[in-house]
Design a protein around this motif. Structure first.
Motif, short mmCIF file in Angstrom:
data_model
loop_
_atom_site.label_atom_id
_atom_site.label_comp_id
_atom_site.label_asym_id
_atom_site.label_seq_id
_atom_site.Cartn_x
_atom_site.Cartn_y
_atom_site.Cartn_z
N TYR A 1 3.07 -1.41 -4.02
CA TYR A 1 2.58 -0.06 -3.76
C TYR A 1 2.38 0.74 -5.05
CZ TYR A 1 3.34 -1.04 1.11
OH TYR A 1 3.25 -1.60 2.35
N CYS A 2 1.49 1.74 -4.95
CA CYS A 2 1.14 2.59 -6.08
C CYS A 2 1.34 4.07 -5.74
CB CYS A 2 -0.32 2.36 -6.49
SG CYS A 2 -0.66 0.65 -6.98
N ASP A 3 2.17 4.34 -4.72
CA ASP A 3 2.51 5.73 -4.40
C ASP A 3 3.84 6.06 -5.07
OD1 ASP A 3 4.20 4.21 -2.84
OD2 ASP A 3 3.78 5.27 -0.98
N SER A 4 4.11 7.34 -5.28
CA SER A 4 5.32 7.71 -6.01
C SER A 4 6.59 7.34 -5.24
CB SER A 4 5.32 9.20 -6.35
OG SER A 4 5.18 9.98 -5.20
N TYR A 5 6.48 7.08 -3.93
CA TYR A 5 7.64 6.68 -3.14
C TYR A 5 8.08 5.25 -3.45
CZ TYR A 5 10.66 6.91 0.98
OH TYR A 5 11.74 6.94 1.84
N ASP B 1 9.32 -1.25 -4.48
CA ASP B 1 8.21 -2.18 -4.20
C ASP B 1 6.93 -1.77 -4.93
OD1 ASP B 1 7.67 0.08 -2.71
OD2 ASP B 1 7.54 -0.94 -0.77
N CYS B 2 7.08 -1.22 -6.15
CA CYS B 2 5.92 -0.82 -6.95
C CYS B 2 5.20 -2.03 -7.53
CB CYS B 2 6.36 0.07 -8.12
SG CYS B 2 7.14 1.62 -7.65
N CYS B 3 3.91 -1.87 -7.76
CA CYS B 3 3.16 -2.88 -8.48
C CYS B 3 3.66 -2.90 -9.92
CB CYS B 3 1.67 -2.56 -8.44
SG CYS B 3 0.94 -2.69 -6.79
N GLU B 4 3.44 -4.03 -10.59
CA GLU B 4 3.98 -4.21 -11.94
C GLU B 4 3.52 -3.14 -12.92
OE1 GLU B 4 3.28 -8.15 -13.43
OE2 GLU B 4 4.00 -9.06 -11.57
N ASP B 5 2.30 -2.66 -12.80
CA ASP B 5 1.79 -1.68 -13.77
C ASP B 5 1.92 -0.24 -13.28
OD1 ASP B 5 -0.13 -1.74 -11.79
OD2 ASP B 5 -1.83 -1.86 -13.17
N TYR B 6 2.73 0.01 -12.22
CA TYR B 6 2.83 1.36 -11.67
C TYR B 6 3.27 2.37 -12.72
CZ TYR B 6 4.46 5.45 -9.22
OH TYR B 6 4.66 6.75 -8.83
N GLY C 1 -0.51 -7.43 -8.59
CA GLY C 1 -1.33 -6.34 -8.14
C GLY C 1 -1.39 -5.24 -9.17
N SER C 2 -2.49 -4.53 -9.19
CA SER C 2 -2.69 -3.49 -10.19
C SER C 2 -2.91 -2.14 -9.53
CB SER C 2 -3.90 -3.84 -11.05
OG SER C 2 -4.16 -2.79 -11.96
N CYS C 3 -2.35 -1.10 -10.16
CA CYS C 3 -2.54 0.27 -9.68
C CYS C 3 -3.72 0.94 -10.35
CB CYS C 3 -1.27 1.09 -9.94
SG CYS C 3 0.13 0.60 -8.92
N ARG C 4 -4.47 0.21 -11.15
CA ARG C 4 -5.62 0.82 -11.81
C ARG C 4 -6.54 1.41 -10.76
NH1 ARG C 4 -9.07 -3.04 -15.47
NH2 ARG C 4 -8.74 -4.16 -13.54
N TYR C 5 -6.97 2.64 -10.95
CA TYR C 5 -7.83 3.41 -10.04
C TYR C 5 -7.12 3.81 -8.76
CZ TYR C 5 -11.22 0.97 -12.97
OH TYR C 5 -11.88 0.44 -14.03
N ARG C 6 -5.80 3.65 -8.67
CA ARG C 6 -5.12 3.91 -7.42
C ARG C 6 -3.69 4.38 -7.66
NH1 ARG C 6 -5.51 -0.39 -2.78
NH2 ARG C 6 -7.13 1.02 -2.19
N GLY D 1 3.48 11.13 -3.37
CA GLY D 1 4.32 11.07 -2.17
C GLY D 1 4.38 9.69 -1.56
N ARG D 2 4.54 9.66 -0.24
CA ARG D 2 4.59 8.39 0.49
C ARG D 2 3.25 8.16 1.14
NH1 ARG D 2 9.28 6.66 4.76
NH2 ARG D 2 8.65 4.50 4.94
N ASN D 3 2.61 7.05 0.79
CA ASN D 3 1.27 6.77 1.30
C ASN D 3 1.15 5.27 1.53
OD1 ASN D 3 -1.44 6.34 1.74
ND2 ASN D 3 -2.11 7.83 0.21
#
Length: 109
Positions: A26-30, A36-41, A1-6, A10-12
Motif C-alpha cells: 500500500y501507498c496510503d499513510s495508514y 504493509d507499505c510498498c518498498e519505496d513508500y 511494488g512502487s508508489c511512484r505516481y501514487r 489517510g486510509r485508502n
C-alpha cells in the motif's frame, strides 16, 4: 511494488500496487501503522508529505438564544492543506454553551 505516481493520505484501500510474490502493498499513510507499505513508500511519499496547518481561532459568536440556554461557536481556517499523507487537519469549529441575558428577558407584559 512502487508508489511512484501514487501517494494517498489517510486510509485508502484503493491506493495499492502489486508487490513481491504478487501480494498487495500500500501507498496510503495508514500503511505505516499496518506494516504493509510498498518498498519505496517512505522515499516516494513521506518526503513530500505536508501536514495541515491552521490559523488562529476567530471570535466567539453571540449566544444563539437571547434568553435562556443557547450556544456559541467559533471557527478557524486551514492555511496549508495536508498533502501526500501529511498530518490531517484538527477540528475547525468549536461550540460551547451560553446563557442569553438580553435586557428584555424575564419582563412580563
Amino acid at each position: 511494488g512502487s508508489c511512484r505516481y501514487r501517494c494517498c493520505p489517510g486510509r485508502n484501500n484503493a491506493c495499492w500496487a502489486t508487490g513481491t510474490r504478487r501480494a498487495r502493498c500500500y501507498c496510503d499513510s495508514y500503511c505505516e501503522r499496518m506494516g504493509d507499505c510498498c518498498e519505496d513508500y517512505r522515499a516516494t511519499c513521506r518526503r513530500a508529505a505536508v501536514g495541515c496547518a491552521v490559523g488562529p481561532w476567530g471570535p466567539w459568536s453571540g449566544c444563539s438564544s437571547p434568553c435562556g440556554v443557547g450556544s456559541k461557536a467559533r471557527s478557524r481556517q486551514v492555511t496549508v492543506p495536508p498533502r501526500h499523507g501529511g498530518d490531517p487537519c484538527p477540528d475547525l469549529k468549536q461550540r460551547r454553551g451560553c446563557l442569553g441575558e438580553h435586557p428584555t428577558c424575564g419582563m412580563a407584559k
